[in-house]
Design a protein around this motif. Structure first.
Motif, PDB file in Angstrom:
ATOM      1  N   ASP A 209      23.305  10.245 -37.320  1.00  0.00           N
ATOM      2  CA  ASP A 209      21.671   9.583 -37.446  1.00  0.00           C
ATOM      3  C   ASP A 209      21.730  10.132 -38.792  1.00  0.00           C
ATOM      4  O   ASP A 209      21.569  11.544 -39.258  1.00  0.00           O
ATOM      5  CB  ASP A 209      21.037  10.624 -36.832  1.00  0.00           C
ATOM      6  CG  ASP A 209      19.745  10.105 -36.566  1.00  0.00           C
ATOM      7  OD1 ASP A 209      19.125  10.205 -37.901  1.00  0.00           O
ATOM      8  OD2 ASP A 209      18.570  10.403 -35.742  1.00  0.00           O
ATOM      9  N   GLU A 212      19.290  13.211 -39.323  1.00  0.00           N
ATOM     10  CA  GLU A 212      18.977  14.093 -38.467  1.00  0.00           C
ATOM     11  C   GLU A 212      20.446  15.461 -39.287  1.00  0.00           C
ATOM     12  O   GLU A 212      20.216  16.500 -39.543  1.00  0.00           O
ATOM     13  CB  GLU A 212      19.816  13.818 -37.562  1.00  0.00           C
ATOM     14  CG  GLU A 212      19.038  13.651 -36.124  1.00  0.00           C
ATOM     15  CD  GLU A 212      17.487  14.570 -35.655  1.00  0.00           C
ATOM     16  OE1 GLU A 212      17.791  16.174 -35.912  1.00  0.00           O
ATOM     17  OE2 GLU A 212      16.551  14.237 -35.804  1.00  0.00           O
ATOM     18  N   VAL A 213      20.851  14.512 -40.287  1.00  0.00           N
ATOM     19  CA  VAL A 213      21.788  15.498 -40.656  1.00  0.00           C
ATOM     20  C   VAL A 213      20.873  15.965 -42.039  1.00  0.00           C
ATOM     21  O   VAL A 213      21.908  17.053 -42.416  1.00  0.00           O
ATOM     22  CB  VAL A 213      23.538  14.149 -41.510  1.00  0.00           C
ATOM     23  CG1 VAL A 213      23.886  14.906 -42.935  1.00  0.00           C
ATOM     24  CG2 VAL A 213      24.217  14.029 -40.727  1.00  0.00           C
ATOM     25  N   ARG A 215      17.958  16.795 -42.822  1.00  0.00           N
ATOM     26  CA  ARG A 215      16.997  17.835 -40.740  1.00  0.00           C
ATOM     27  C   ARG A 215      18.122  18.930 -41.550  1.00  0.00           C
ATOM     28  O   ARG A 215      17.571  20.186 -41.312  1.00  0.00           O
ATOM     29  CB  ARG A 215      17.086  17.732 -40.574  1.00  0.00           C
ATOM     30  CG  ARG A 215      15.298  18.562 -39.789  1.00  0.00           C
ATOM     31  CD  ARG A 215      15.136  17.942 -38.449  1.00  0.00           C
ATOM     32  NE  ARG A 215      14.668  18.309 -37.059  1.00  0.00           N
ATOM     33  CZ  ARG A 215      15.206  19.268 -36.524  1.00  0.00           C
ATOM     34  NH1 ARG A 215      16.683  18.986 -35.829  1.00  0.00           N
ATOM     35  NH2 ARG A 215      14.091  19.889 -35.838  1.00  0.00           N
ATOM     36  N   GLY A 216      18.943  18.732 -40.829  1.00  0.00           N
ATOM     37  CA  GLY A 216      20.686  20.003 -40.508  1.00  0.00           C
ATOM     38  C   GLY A 216      20.512  20.533 -41.379  1.00  0.00           C
ATOM     39  O   GLY A 216      21.253  22.054 -41.780  1.00  0.00           O
ATOM     40  N   THR A 259      27.292  20.995 -45.052  1.00  0.00           N
ATOM     41  CA  THR A 259      27.271  20.205 -44.496  1.00  0.00           C
ATOM     42  C   THR A 259      28.593  19.233 -44.653  1.00  0.00           C
ATOM     43  O   THR A 259      29.024  18.053 -43.785  1.00  0.00           O
ATOM     44  CB  THR A 259      26.033  19.753 -43.971  1.00  0.00           C
ATOM     45  OG1 THR A 259      25.236  20.497 -43.881  1.00  0.00           O
ATOM     46  CG2 THR A 259      25.949  17.802 -43.589  1.00  0.00           C
ATOM     47  N   HIS A 269      28.939  15.884 -34.129  1.00  0.00           N
ATOM     48  CA  HIS A 269      27.262  15.752 -34.578  1.00  0.00           C
ATOM     49  C   HIS A 269      26.336  16.839 -34.105  1.00  0.00           C
ATOM     50  O   HIS A 269      25.569  17.494 -35.122  1.00  0.00           O
ATOM     51  CB  HIS A 269      26.758  14.011 -34.277  1.00  0.00           C
ATOM     52  CG  HIS A 269      27.541  13.308 -34.542  1.00  0.00           C
ATOM     53  ND1 HIS A 269      27.609  11.892 -33.641  1.00  0.00           N
ATOM     54  CD2 HIS A 269      28.873  13.382 -34.950  1.00  0.00           C
ATOM     55  CE1 HIS A 269      28.277  10.846 -34.208  1.00  0.00           C
ATOM     56  NE2 HIS A 269      29.020  11.795 -35.161  1.00  0.00           N
ATOM     57  N   TYR A 273      23.840  18.316 -37.261  1.00  0.00           N
ATOM     58  CA  TYR A 273      22.472  18.501 -36.761  1.00  0.00           C
ATOM     59  C   TYR A 273      21.620  19.324 -36.866  1.00  0.00           C
ATOM     60  O   TYR A 273      20.714  19.840 -37.013  1.00  0.00           O
ATOM     61  CB  TYR A 273      21.785  17.800 -35.598  1.00  0.00           C
ATOM     62  CG  TYR A 273      22.491  16.332 -35.158  1.00  0.00           C
ATOM     63  CD1 TYR A 273      22.953  16.109 -37.306  1.00  0.00           C
ATOM     64  CD2 TYR A 273      22.505  15.063 -34.772  1.00  0.00           C
ATOM     65  CE1 TYR A 273      23.901  14.277 -37.129  1.00  0.00           C
ATOM     66  CE2 TYR A 273      23.148  13.828 -34.262  1.00  0.00           C
ATOM     67  CZ  TYR A 273      23.241  13.982 -35.451  1.00  0.00           C
ATOM     68  OH  TYR A 273      24.037  11.834 -35.991  1.00  0.00           O
ATOM     69  N   SER A 274      22.426  20.546 -35.831  1.00  0.00           N
ATOM     70  CA  SER A 274      21.764  21.767 -35.753  1.00  0.00           C
ATOM     71  C   SER A 274      22.092  22.805 -37.060  1.00  0.00           C
ATOM     72  O   SER A 274      20.945  24.113 -37.003  1.00  0.00           O
ATOM     73  CB  SER A 274      22.815  22.371 -34.366  1.00  0.00           C
ATOM     74  OG  SER A 274      23.521  22.851 -34.872  1.00  0.00           O
TER      75      SER A 274
END
Length: 384
Positions: A209, A212-213, A215-216, A259, A269, A273-274
């Motif tokens: 996603d 989401e990447v 956003r990480g 990242t 993943h 994402y986190s």
């Protein structure tokens, strides 16, 4: 009448300009190291002084030295998790008070150097605890582990000072690993979760996603405080921006590099994402990109290299330690920045700032001529 109106307009314009200038000057007082606050706090109640010292310790985790930044970060942690906020507060107070009791250097205590390792230990104990929130027995190892960081800091300082190196978060990394080794996942009093290696295979192959990447990347800045919520992570980034816009830029750049390193190694993943793939890169990039080295195009490139090296080293160490259920914490960034500081080549060593004269990157740029001339008077010890 026309002349009077024109004169009044000019006067009103000058008043507005003066007001804007005073407001701008007031905002500037809240940025950087805020050394004027230390002078103002002299002679004040010990409780007030302790609060300022502790807030500086909170900000030191992210390489800043600003009590207002520390207050913003602490508020973000309480927003993300009141339990984690409480543990962090207790950790920074325990380690700072221990330094006061055993008579550590007052300049180091007031600069928050004995607080940030204790705060990190307390936060990680809470994150890895499988007993859940508000498990009050956890406060015992939190206080003991945070106090232990002060002793380790004091012991490592004379050793690393020989090479003009910061103690950094070596005490935190040592204490948290020892704690997790002592307890174990099935401990009846202090059970904890096992760390999962980032290179572990996904149970179900799913499509990456992209949103989401992305956003990480800001989450990578928040993960320096073991915070995985987007809103609090943005506040933490804002706290870095308050201290130094240059460091905030390098924090995002380093997290993005971490990242990318995670993507290139096909890590889980969940790590992408986190933000877990980015926080070591952020620390490595900030340490080189203006804090310990005067900012220039050359040190900027070295900062990006440090971010990638920190991220790849973190993946390797996480896979190694994760095989026995241990986290790699921030060993990677700490070791990489230390290695960068040990480089003797003229390409980087010429830009290095003596540890005792490290301040905000913007201040380092203005004062480079002073430390290059060998003026070492009035040194203020600064660490990460």
């Amino acid at each position: 009448m026309w002349m009077d109106t024109k004169s009044e307009a000019k006067q009103a314009s000058r008043t507005r300009a003066g007001l804007h200038q005073r407001l701008f000057n007031s905002l500037l007082l809240c940025t950087g190291d805020m050394l004027h606050l230390d002078q103002h706090m002299e002679g004040k109640l010990f409780v007030l002084q302790l609060a300022v010292w502790s807030l500086r310790g909170v900000a030191r985790v992210i390489l800043a030295n600003n009590p207002l930044s520390g207050a913003l970060i602490l508020a973000a942690l309480y927003w993300a998790s009141p339990w984690q906020g409480l543990l962090g507060t207790l950790g920074v107070l325990a380690s700072t008070l221990t330094a006061v009791i055993i008579g550590q250097d007052s300049a180091e205590v007031s600069a928050g150097l004995h607080g940030f390792n204790g705060m990190l230990v307390s936060l990680l104990m809470g994150v890895f605890s499988s007993a859940g929130d508000w498990y009050w027995w956890l406060l015992l190892p939190v206080c003991f582990g945070s106090a232990t960081c002060t002793f380790l800091f004091s012991g490592l300082s004379p050793l690393l000072d020989r090479w003009d190196l910061p103690v950094a978060v070596f005490p935190f990394n040592i204490v948290i690993v020892l704690y997790l080794l002592c307890t174990g996942p099935n401990n009846p009093y202090y059970p904890h979760h096992l760390a999962t290696p980032p290179g572990a295979l996904e149970l179900n192959a799913t499509q990456l996603d992209t949103a989401e990447v992305v956003r990480g990347i800001p989450l990578g800045v928040g993960q320096i405080y073991a915070c995985g919520a987007l809103g609090p992570s943005l506040i933490i980034l804002g706290a870095v921006l308050l201290y130094s816009p240059l460091m905030a830029l390098h924090a995002l750049l380093g997290s993005a590099a971490g990242t990318l390193a995670g993507l290139s190694m096909a890590v889980r993943h969940a790590s992408l994402y986190s933000g877990l793939s980015g926080f070591n890169g952020a620390l490595g990039c900030m340490g080189v990109g203006g804090l310990f080295f005067t900012f220039s195009w050359r040190t900027h490139l070295f900062a990006i290299a440090s971010a990638f090296l920190s991220a790849y080293a973190d993946i390797a160490l996480s896979n190694l330690l994760g095989s026995v259920g241990l986290p790699a914490c921030s060993w990677a960034a700490t070791l990489m920045v230390t290695l960068m500081l040990l480089l003797t080549g003229q390409s980087l060593a010429a830009y290095r700032i003596p540890i005792g004269q490290v301040k905000a990157p913007e201040h380092n740029l203005r004062s480079r001529s002073q430390w290059e001339s060998g003026n070492t008077s009035d040194r203020e010890s600064t660490d990460v």
